[in-house]
Write an enzyme that holds these catalytic residues in place. Structure first.
Site, PDB file in Angstrom:
ATOM      1  N   VAL A 143      31.867  72.106  13.904  1.00 19.64           N
ATOM      2  CA  VAL A 143      30.614  71.410  14.517  1.00 19.64           C
ATOM      3  C   VAL A 143      29.642  71.316  13.734  1.00 19.64           C
ATOM      4  O   VAL A 143      29.344  72.077  12.646  1.00 19.64           O
ATOM      5  CB  VAL A 143      30.255  72.586  15.659  1.00 19.64           C
ATOM      6  N   GLN A 203      38.313  49.035   4.376  1.00 16.61           N
ATOM      7  CA  GLN A 203      38.025  49.690   5.572  1.00 16.61           C
ATOM      8  C   GLN A 203      38.740  48.675   6.944  1.00 16.61           C
ATOM      9  O   GLN A 203      38.624  47.665   6.982  1.00 16.61           O
ATOM     10  CB  GLN A 203      36.762  49.988   5.737  1.00 16.61           C
ATOM     11  N   CYS A 229      24.881  81.434  11.006  1.00 17.68           N
ATOM     12  CA  CYS A 229      25.528  82.059  12.349  1.00 17.68           C
ATOM     13  C   CYS A 229      26.778  81.666  12.629  1.00 17.68           C
ATOM     14  O   CYS A 229      27.801  82.441  13.094  1.00 17.68           O
ATOM     15  CB  CYS A 229      24.449  81.717  13.472  1.00 17.68           C
ATOM     16  N   GLU A 283       9.138  44.945   0.951  1.00 23.94           N
ATOM     17  CA  GLU A 283       8.798  46.324   0.346  1.00 23.94           C
ATOM     18  C   GLU A 283       7.425  46.439   0.760  1.00 23.94           C
ATOM     19  O   GLU A 283       6.889  47.676   0.656  1.00 23.94           O
ATOM     20  CB  GLU A 283       9.127  46.166  -0.828  1.00 23.94           C
ATOM     21  N   MET A 299      26.311  71.376  14.713  1.00 24.35           N
ATOM     22  CA  MET A 299      25.076  72.243  15.234  1.00 24.35           C
ATOM     23  C   MET A 299      25.928  73.296  16.036  1.00 24.35           C
ATOM     24  O   MET A 299      27.023  73.225  16.844  1.00 24.35           O
ATOM     25  CB  MET A 299      24.311  71.234  16.026  1.00 24.35           C
ATOM     26  N   GLY A 324      24.721  44.172   3.158  1.00 23.44           N
ATOM     27  CA  GLY A 324      25.841  43.310   3.322  1.00 23.44           C
ATOM     28  C   GLY A 324      26.165  42.210   2.642  1.00 23.44           C
ATOM     29  O   GLY A 324      26.937  41.330   3.176  1.00 23.44           O
ATOM     30  N   ARG A 335      20.137  56.431   6.848  1.00 16.26           N
ATOM     31  CA  ARG A 335      20.493  55.770   7.757  1.00 16.26           C
ATOM     32  C   ARG A 335      21.863  55.493   7.819  1.00 16.26           C
ATOM     33  O   ARG A 335      22.331  54.803   7.046  1.00 16.26           O
ATOM     34  CB  ARG A 335      19.731  54.452   7.868  1.00 16.26           C
TER      35      ARG A 335
END
Length: 624
Positions: free
Chosen positions: A78, A575, A59, A397, A80, A547, A321
């Protein structure tokens, strides 16, 4: 989208009709798309005059194409369709100038007009995405529109519209629309105008609404009592790993939780949906560019397998995630963990049970729909037959695997858990089978893909020719290894092999290159630039996890924080430094879950240091 109409569905790409303004409307029945003509995600990209319109034949693609061809302007990307309602301008292609947009809710005193964008809320027929169409005729009792991705039927001869909506004008002069689908609702319309009479006031949210706040529940003397149901295998495994009925490791945190506002959650939802789309776009871009792909430190011999996985299974990612910093300073994403099994049970089950046990009634859980969304994703998956859950033998786990088994079984799937690989063997057909002789065809794993690749690298001594000739579907005298399952042609693994790309830190500089200054992104580079040196930066291993081996430097190149680990020899990316907010002594990172590509909830991880690691605590997060 589907249609309740009994008319014949036209195959993907069929011309359905010509909209006013001489713009073609095409069928987007994806089930009938030709895999030879459209072999990968890149082939679905739609361009006019070299300008990206969207994906065929959605759309948003049609509306942007109609506007460009008839008005000469386009709106920004966008995530959504419903996000269009919050846009405040469009871009005029001729000179790159901006023209104002105004949004009007359904029932507004300013009626829709020809050329306006009609916007639907998410839900029902337009679940998750919402919808957008172009208005072509406005009458007191009805409105005509043109659209794509609704009802893939060729229009009757002479028709120049897609649908007609019922309309009413209220006593006060408001124009009200009723959707053709009873389970969907019209949000309103967007008009290119500078007249803001009756328009919605689209203002940036108060930055203070994005600050987390720390709270305490009263000590009701329940700390020592059991509150997780150990008759449930997943909860029993969680208690065993934590050494008791607790969410955080420290006793002093038993009564501590944090809250975020509904405003913050709404923006996190928008960020998650938009960033998932950006990461998928960049994944496709990287897989089309060998020079960039070489920076991901993946064996070139496996590139064809990764490309094939993307071409065949680009829509088969169950969940991932995102890691965010959320504060009044803004929302910034650190990375996308598309290949991680962690945090789901804590967010979807444990934090809600914590709240009930300790009497925390403020707001609601930040992941109220996570389990339901996962169940629906598994229902929509391609799994046929037994799906094997493969895990390592670590305590953590155990509950990851048992939690996902629970969601799969709710979706009606038959599951078996395999710990390690020592029970696997070959059958007479050369297939890998489990201890009961069941062929392994479908797999969900707690292992990271990088673990499997490490096995191949070790066995081939990082020799490229040996890697190129390496066969994972050849029966061996030795027992099958992890890689013999995960890279086998007739085994379908979740998450797919292509998730190696968006999960790799090397994607972050590519994102910044393609979308510089995007509000959710942090400047990232393969080289340490002067800008990063002067403003502070973080050094991350390209294929690192948990990490490990993170180094943080301030603007004077002084080391602020670093972690150890097994990725010290990896190439690095750099970064921009963006420190996690300090909330009452806790450096706090909000993680959001994407399920089937859209937001499905969030959780909170905390640590006294600046770096979140696998040992950092998860704390209850409530939405107020």
């Amino acid at each position: 989208m589907t249609s309740t109409s009994s008319r014949l569905v036209a195959p993907f790409g069929t011309l359905l009709g010509i909209a006013p303004g001489n713009v073609p409307v095409y069928s987007s029945d994806y089930e009938s798309a030709d895999d030879i003509e459209l072999p990968n995600r890149h082939a679905y990209r739609s361009y006019v005059d070299g300008i990206f319109m969207g994906y065929k034949w959605q759309c948003v693609e049609f509306v942007r194409r109609w506007l460009y061809l008839n008005k000469g302007y386009v709106f920004d990307d966008v995530a959504m369709a419903y996000d269009i309602f919050r846009l405040t301008s469009v871009r005029l292609i001729a000179d790159e100038s901006r023209l104002p947009l105004k949004s009007f809710c359904n029932g507004s005193l300013r009626h829709p007009e020809v050329g306006a964008f009609l916007i639907w809320n998410e839900g029902g027929e337009f679940e998750v995405t919402g919808h957008v169409a172009i208005v072509t005729k406005v009458l007191p009792d009805r409105l005509y529109l043109v659209e794509q991705n609704v009802g893939h039927h060729v229009w009757p001869q002479g028709q120049d519209y897609s649908r007609v909506l019922e309309a009413r004008i209220s006593d006060d002069g408001g124009y009200w629309l009723r959707c053709s689908y009873g389970d969907a609702s019209v949000m309103g319309w967007v008009i290119q105008t500078d007249d803001d009479l009756h328009a919605e006031d689209i203002q940036p949210d108060d930055p203070k609404l994005f600050d987390l706040q720390i709270r305490q529940v009263a000590n009701n003397l329940k700390s020592s009592r059991a509150w997780l149901n150990v008759a449930n295998p997943a909860e029993e495994a969680f208690v065993a790993m934590m050494g008791g009925h607790k969410l955080a490791s420290k006793v002093e945190d038993d009564h501590t939780y944090m809250v975020m506002t509904e405003t913050a959650e709404r923006e996190l939802k928008r960020a998650t949906n938009e960033l998932h789309a950006l990461f998928m776009h960049v994944t496709d871009y990287v897989l089309q560019n060998a020079e960039l792909l070489s920076k991901f430190n993946l064996p070139p011999a496996l590139w064809p397998k990764i490309q094939q996985s993307w071409d065949n299974r680009r829509n088969q990612m169950i969940t991932g995630r995102f890691d965010f910093s959320l504060s009044a300073s803004g929302i910034k994403v650190y990375e996308y963990n598309c290949d991680s099994a962690s945090c789901y049970m804590e967010a979807g089950i444990v934090q809600d049970k914590w709240a009930k046990h300790y009497g925390c009634k403020e707001g609601e859980s930040s992941a109220t729909e996570l389990v339901e969304e996962l169940v629906e994703a598994w229902k929509d998956s391609a799994v046929k037959g037994v799906i094997h859950i493969m895990q390592d033998t670590e305590l953590e786990e155990n509950y990851h695997a048992l939690f996902m088994k629970r969601t799969m079984e709710k979706a009606g799937l038959e599951c078996k858990v395999i710990k390690g690989v020592t029970s696997l063997r070959w059958d007479d057909d050369g297939d890998v089978i489990d201890a009961e002789g069941i062929k392994i065809r479908w797999v969900w794993k707690t292992w990271a893909w990088e673990t499997a690749l490490d096995q191949i690298r070790a066995e081939c001594d990082d020799d490229e020719q040996r890697l190129r000739n390496y066969q994972t579907d050849t029966t061996r005298s030795e027992a099958p290894r992890l890689v013999d399952v995960l890279l086998r042609k007739d085994v379908m693994v979740y998450e797919p092999l292509w998730t190696l790309i968006p999960s790799n830190k090397a994607i972050l500089p590519v994102l910044w290159m393609l979308f510089p200054d995007h509000p959710y992104l942090l400047e990232s580079s393969f080289e340490l630039t002067e800008t990063l040196k002067n403003n502070g930066y973080v050094s991350k291993p390209i294929a690192g996890r948990c990490g490990f081996n993170i180094s943080m430097y301030d603007g004077k190149e002084a080391l602020m924080e670093e972690t150890s680990g097994r990725f010290a020899e990896q190439d690095q990316i750099f970064q921009a430094l963006w420190k996690l907010p300090d909330i009452g002594g806790y450096r706090s990172q909000v993680c959001t879950f994407s399920v089937a590509g859209h937001y499905a909830g969030s959780c909170l991880r905390v640590d006294p240091t600046l770096v979140i690691t696998k040992d950092s605590d998860l704390m209850t997060l409530r939405v107020i």
